[in-house]
Design a protein around this motif. Sequence first.
Motif, PDB file in Angstrom:
ATOM      1  N   ALA A  53       0.833  -1.208   0.000  1.00 42.47           N
ATOM      2  CA  ALA A  53       0.000   0.000   0.000  1.00 42.47           C
ATOM      3  C   ALA A  53       0.864   1.252   0.000  1.00 42.47           C
ATOM      4  CB  ALA A  53      -0.904   0.002   1.224  1.00 42.47           C
ATOM      5  N   VAL A  54       0.443   2.206  -0.796  1.00 37.55           N
ATOM      6  CA  VAL A  54       1.144   3.494  -0.816  1.00 37.55           C
ATOM      7  C   VAL A  54       0.456   4.410   0.186  1.00 37.55           C
ATOM      8  CG1 VAL A  54       1.853   5.417  -2.239  1.00 37.55           C
ATOM      9  CG2 VAL A  54       1.680   3.136  -3.223  1.00 37.55           C
ATOM     10  N   THR A  55       1.158   4.758   1.253  1.00 34.54           N
ATOM     11  CA  THR A  55       0.526   5.569   2.296  1.00 34.54           C
ATOM     12  C   THR A  55       0.638   7.047   1.947  1.00 34.54           C
ATOM     13  OG1 THR A  55       2.594   5.630   3.488  1.00 34.54           O
ATOM     14  CG2 THR A  55       1.034   3.909   4.110  1.00 34.54           C
ATOM     15  N   ALA A  56      -0.089   7.862   2.753  1.00 35.93           N
ATOM     16  CA  ALA A  56      -0.103   9.304   2.503  1.00 35.93           C
ATOM     17  C   ALA A  56       1.304   9.891   2.587  1.00 35.93           C
ATOM     18  CB  ALA A  56      -1.032   9.991   3.490  1.00 35.93           C
ATOM     19  N   GLY A  57       2.141   9.279   3.417  1.00 34.40           N
ATOM     20  CA  GLY A  57       3.513   9.773   3.558  1.00 34.40           C
ATOM     21  C   GLY A  57       4.244   9.818   2.223  1.00 34.40           C
ATOM     22  N   TRP A  58       4.071   8.768   1.404  1.00 36.81           N
ATOM     23  CA  TRP A  58       4.723   8.743   0.086  1.00 36.81           C
ATOM     24  C   TRP A  58       4.186   9.837  -0.811  1.00 36.81           C
ATOM     25  CZ3 TRP A  58       8.987   6.153  -0.743  1.00 36.81           C
ATOM     26  CH2 TRP A  58       9.279   5.056   0.079  1.00 36.81           C
ATOM     27  N   TYR A  59       2.867  10.029  -0.756  1.00 33.64           N
ATOM     28  CA  TYR A  59       2.279  11.095  -1.571  1.00 33.64           C
ATOM     29  C   TYR A  59       2.817  12.455  -1.153  1.00 33.64           C
ATOM     30  CZ  TYR A  59      -1.105   7.948  -3.683  1.00 33.64           C
ATOM     31  OH  TYR A  59      -1.698   6.949  -4.405  1.00 33.64           O
ATOM     32  N   MET A  60       2.976  12.621   0.164  1.00 37.30           N
ATOM     33  CA  MET A  60       3.469  13.917   0.632  1.00 37.30           C
ATOM     34  C   MET A  60       4.919  14.120   0.217  1.00 37.30           C
ATOM     35  SD  MET A  60       1.575  14.136   4.307  1.00 37.30           S
ATOM     36  CE  MET A  60       2.092  15.748   4.868  1.00 37.30           C
ATOM     37  N   ALA A  61       5.695  13.043   0.191  1.00 34.78           N
ATOM     38  CA  ALA A  61       7.079  13.158  -0.274  1.00 34.78           C
ATOM     39  C   ALA A  61       7.094  13.547  -1.747  1.00 34.78           C
ATOM     40  CB  ALA A  61       7.811  11.837  -0.052  1.00 34.78           C
ATOM     41  N   LEU A  62       6.219  12.892  -2.533  1.00 33.34           N
ATOM     42  CA  LEU A  62       6.130  13.228  -3.956  1.00 33.34           C
ATOM     43  C   LEU A  62       5.695  14.679  -4.138  1.00 33.34           C
ATOM     44  CD1 LEU A  62       6.121  12.418  -6.946  1.00 33.34           C
ATOM     45  CD2 LEU A  62       3.766  11.649  -6.658  1.00 33.34           C
ATOM     46  N   ALA A  63       4.729  15.100  -3.292  1.00 34.29           N
ATOM     47  CA  ALA A  63       4.249  16.483  -3.388  1.00 34.29           C
ATOM     48  C   ALA A  63       5.375  17.458  -3.093  1.00 34.29           C
ATOM     49  CB  ALA A  63       3.083  16.699  -2.426  1.00 34.29           C
ATOM     50  N   ALA A  64       6.183  17.133  -2.063  1.00 39.91           N
ATOM     51  CA  ALA A  64       7.301  18.018  -1.719  1.00 39.91           C
ATOM     52  C   ALA A  64       8.274  18.105  -2.885  1.00 39.91           C
ATOM     53  CB  ALA A  64       7.995  17.513  -0.465  1.00 39.91           C
ATOM     54  N   LEU A  65       8.496  16.965  -3.559  1.00 40.89           N
ATOM     55  CA  LEU A  65       9.409  16.933  -4.715  1.00 40.89           C
ATOM     56  C   LEU A  65       8.857  17.806  -5.846  1.00 40.89           C
ATOM     57  CD1 LEU A  65      12.004  15.510  -5.720  1.00 40.89           C
ATOM     58  CD2 LEU A  65      10.511  13.828  -6.795  1.00 40.89           C
ATOM     59  N   LEU A  66       7.552  17.627  -6.132  1.00 38.96           N
ATOM     60  CA  LEU A  66       6.931  18.434  -7.191  1.00 38.96           C
ATOM     61  C   LEU A  66       7.002  19.924  -6.859  1.00 38.96           C
ATOM     62  CD1 LEU A  66       3.679  16.450  -8.035  1.00 38.96           C
ATOM     63  CD2 LEU A  66       5.649  16.810  -9.500  1.00 38.96           C
ATOM     64  N   PHE A  67       6.767  20.237  -5.572  1.00 40.87           N
ATOM     65  CA  PHE A  67       6.810  21.637  -5.146  1.00 40.87           C
ATOM     66  C   PHE A  67       8.213  22.207  -5.367  1.00 40.87           C
ATOM     67  CE2 PHE A  67       6.975  25.108  -2.078  1.00 40.87           C
ATOM     68  CZ  PHE A  67       5.742  25.705  -2.261  1.00 40.87           C
ATOM     69  N   SER A  68       9.236  21.384  -5.039  1.00 38.70           N
ATOM     70  CA  SER A  68      10.609  21.851  -5.214  1.00 38.70           C
ATOM     71  C   SER A  68      10.929  22.045  -6.685  1.00 38.70           C
ATOM     72  CB  SER A  68      11.593  20.850  -4.614  1.00 38.70           C
ATOM     73  OG  SER A  68      11.185  20.504  -3.326  1.00 38.70           O
ATOM     74  N   ILE A  69      10.472  21.108  -7.554  1.00 35.99           N
ATOM     75  CA  ILE A  69      10.723  21.253  -8.994  1.00 35.99           C
ATOM     76  C   ILE A  69      10.099  22.546  -9.495  1.00 35.99           C
ATOM     77  CG2 ILE A  69      10.255  20.280 -11.272  1.00 35.99           C
ATOM     78  CD1 ILE A  69      10.354  17.505  -9.973  1.00 35.99           C
ATOM     79  N   GLY A  70       8.854  22.796  -9.034  1.00 31.13           N
ATOM     80  CA  GLY A  70       8.185  24.031  -9.425  1.00 31.13           C
ATOM     81  C   GLY A  70       8.961  25.252  -8.970  1.00 31.13           C
ATOM     82  N   ALA A  71       9.425  25.220  -7.711  1.00 28.12           N
ATOM     83  CA  ALA A  71      10.145  26.369  -7.168  1.00 28.12           C
ATOM     84  C   ALA A  71      11.449  26.601  -7.932  1.00 28.12           C
ATOM     85  CB  ALA A  71      10.431  26.155  -5.685  1.00 28.12           C
ATOM     86  N   ILE A  72      12.159  25.503  -8.267  1.00 29.50           N
ATOM     87  CA  ILE A  72      13.422  25.650  -9.006  1.00 29.50           C
ATOM     88  C   ILE A  72      13.146  26.202 -10.399  1.00 29.50           C
ATOM     89  CG2 ILE A  72      15.340  24.373 -10.040  1.00 29.50           C
ATOM     90  CD1 ILE A  72      15.119  22.488  -7.566  1.00 29.50           C
ATOM     91  N   GLY A  73      12.089  25.673 -11.035  1.00 27.52           N
ATOM     92  CA  GLY A  73      11.718  26.180 -12.355  1.00 27.52           C
ATOM     93  C   GLY A  73      11.428  27.674 -12.321  1.00 27.52           C
ATOM     94  N   LEU A  74      10.742  28.065 -11.263  1.00 24.45           N
ATOM     95  CA  LEU A  74      10.376  29.472 -11.114  1.00 24.45           C
ATOM     96  C   LEU A  74      11.609  30.359 -10.989  1.00 24.45           C
ATOM     97  CD1 LEU A  74       7.669  30.916 -10.683  1.00 24.45           C
ATOM     98  CD2 LEU A  74       8.130  30.797  -8.267  1.00 24.45           C
ATOM     99  N   LEU A  75      12.623  29.844 -10.272  1.00 21.39           N
ATOM    100  CA  LEU A  75      13.805  30.669 -10.027  1.00 21.39           C
ATOM    101  C   LEU A  75      14.737  30.700 -11.220  1.00 21.39           C
ATOM    102  CD1 LEU A  75      14.587  29.584  -6.369  1.00 21.39           C
ATOM    103  CD2 LEU A  75      13.649  31.752  -7.129  1.00 21.39           C
ATOM    104  N   THR A  76      14.713  29.632 -12.052  1.00 21.23           N
ATOM    105  CA  THR A  76      15.715  29.563 -13.118  1.00 21.23           C
ATOM    106  C   THR A  76      15.177  30.013 -14.470  1.00 21.23           C
ATOM    107  OG1 THR A  76      15.160  27.250 -13.422  1.00 21.23           O
ATOM    108  CG2 THR A  76      17.067  27.740 -12.044  1.00 21.23           C
ATOM    109  N   ARG A  77      13.894  29.838 -14.726  1.00 21.90           N
ATOM    110  CA  ARG A  77      13.369  30.217 -16.041  1.00 21.90           C
ATOM    111  C   ARG A  77      12.974  31.679 -16.055  1.00 21.90           C
ATOM    112  NH1 ARG A  77      12.689  25.460 -18.980  1.00 21.90           N
ATOM    113  NH2 ARG A  77      12.449  26.875 -20.729  1.00 21.90           N
ATOM    114  N   ARG A  78      13.071  32.308 -17.241  1.00 14.91           N
ATOM    115  CA  ARG A  78      12.816  33.731 -17.311  1.00 14.91           C
ATOM    116  C   ARG A  78      11.659  34.097 -18.232  1.00 14.91           C
ATOM    117  NH1 ARG A  78      13.440  34.202 -13.407  1.00 14.91           N
ATOM    118  NH2 ARG A  78      15.074  34.968 -12.081  1.00 14.91           N
ATOM    119  N   ASN A  79      11.009  33.082 -18.801  1.00 17.39           N
ATOM    120  CA  ASN A  79       9.837  33.367 -19.621  1.00 17.39           C
ATOM    121  C   ASN A  79       8.611  33.352 -18.719  1.00 17.39           C
ATOM    122  OD1 ASN A  79       7.445  32.669 -21.236  1.00 17.39           O
ATOM    123  ND2 ASN A  79       8.900  32.769 -22.926  1.00 17.39           N
ATOM    124  N   ALA A  80       7.824  34.408 -18.795  1.00 20.97           N
ATOM    125  CA  ALA A  80       6.687  34.533 -17.873  1.00 20.97           C
ATOM    126  C   ALA A  80       5.757  33.328 -17.961  1.00 20.97           C
ATOM    127  CB  ALA A  80       5.911  35.816 -18.160  1.00 20.97           C
TER     128      ALA A  80
END
Lengths: 503, 106
Positions: free
Chosen positions: B7-34
């Motif tokens: 079973a995939v528990t909520a903890g795994w989903y939250m880890a995935l969510a944290a990863l996605l959030f970090s990818i988004g944040a990095i994309g935001l800081l590095t890309r310059r197209n609005a």
Amino acid sequence: MNFDYHALLPEIILASTVMLVLVTDLLPVKKYWAAVVGIIGTSAALVPLLTLTFCDSLDFCEATGARSMFSGTYVVDSFSLVLKGLFLVVALVVLLMSIGYLEGGRFWQGEYYFLLLASVLGAVVMASSRDFISMFVGLELVTGPTFLMAGWRKGDDRSNEAALKYFIIGVISAAILLFGISLVYGVTGQLRFADVAAAIAVRGESPLLTIGVIFTILGFAFKVSAAPFHFWTPDTYEGAPTPVTAYLAVGSKAAGFVGLLTVAYVAFGSTRGLWAGLIWVLAATSMTLGNVVALKQTNIVRMLGYSSIAQGGFMLVPFGALAGADVTPDMLQKAFFATVTYVLIYAAMNLGAFATIIAISNRIKSGEIRALAGLGVYAPGLAGLLAIFFFSLAGIPPVAGWFAKLAMFNSAIGSGSGWGLALAIIAALNAVVAFAYYGKIVKSAWFDAVPDDVSDAMKADTKVAPSLMLALGITFVGTIAFGVFPSLVTGLSEFASSLSSGL
Amino acid sequence: MTMSDLAVTAGWYMALAALLFSIGAIGLLTRRNALVMFMSIELMLNSVNLTFVAVGKELRTLEGQIATLFVMVVAAAEVTIGLAIIVAVFRRRATASVDELSEMKG
């Protein structure tokens, strides 16, 4: 489902006004009628606030104390009544400031008033929200319309830039806030503030909860433009139309503080150790950075942008001072009282400052501080108002600002901890720095020679739009009255200090 | 191996969510197209949705699912506003790069 129509009447009237403004815009009448409808509706929404406040002495009103609706997610208590009153009065003053400004330029008018009132509706909803979903929706209703209003001068590159910068930072802050909320939900399984507080009391603190609380507080820090999350503020303030800037600096900022206060006090009250230190840092950096950078500004609106960052820092001081203190409920109450007092006084004096600057720049067609020189020679009235509002912002008696500062220092020193004292000292130093740049402008306006680019036609032009005059009058009376009779504002903020959790 | 081990528990989903959030944040800081920055923000918002849904399912409460609906509606409203602003900028400058938006400094 209990549905208290009396308690919801301000929101119902305001929401109807928002729709009515949009309809008025379609009718074949002059466009400023949309503003007139807005002003009437906003004033009408103040009436049920009064009847709710004085419910005890009215025959038709059933006094029940704090009115809790929708299973405790929406509460009308004395805190929300005072803050709703503030938001509605701010809306009235901003509407009055906007009429002349929009008539004078080539703007879309009906939509502007629609967006402004929708944003005010969001602020009013926030004051009553006691769970994360309604708080978040209220917050987005406040900020969403202001993104568009910041870019209202569509043909101006600076206004476009202001809107885009504000939008991107605004959405990032929403994402950070939501991420914090989702982690808090993940740990506690609750979204109502009172339930979150209860769950934290049972489970105790955990690393995940710490991250959640910090992200949530940081999300609000963006909204109140606390340094180091302030970088959108000066650009957006400078590029946006000035009445919009006034609304951002007062209405939108006060809404951010309402969110911060209710979340920190009701939901995270027992985890003070997690956020008080964070707010201490935010308060210290906001005051210092805002004041120091304001010193070297050449554009007056941009300077007020930095000044509003610094004032935001002062508002955070009472809560930051709780870091490291043994906090009693009495002290929390005092901190709450000090912040609410500061927000109320700041609204009056800062709106007044912006109204004065609109009146001045209508006349001299410039927003540069240099161009204000010698204003006292040809426009003593405006120069006098400028002096009153700027001295108030600097905190000089008898105008209102001094009392806000006094309440803030009183609460910071009263916390009795070394951290509180250190923050009070930083605030005192900053008050001196702030006086330097406010005083410099007032001195230049009264004593310096008139620059050559102020033409004789500008000097002779004494016309101030009646609506703007009314806005100046309201803020002037507020600033003087709060300063000379501080009991007016202490009465309000003491009344506001009883915050109900909704359960 | 039983089903509960897989079973995939909520903890795994939250880890995935944290990863996605970090990818988004990095994309935001590095890309310059609005527009690309905007996509990164949407990724951050969706990571939040993932957490809400996963925790809501694990706890068998409705609040998480309802919160997701609200976040989606608000995100859609923000897309509308954001695209309007980007179009307004593009009309005047024919670029969506935020690096060229630097009229105001200081």
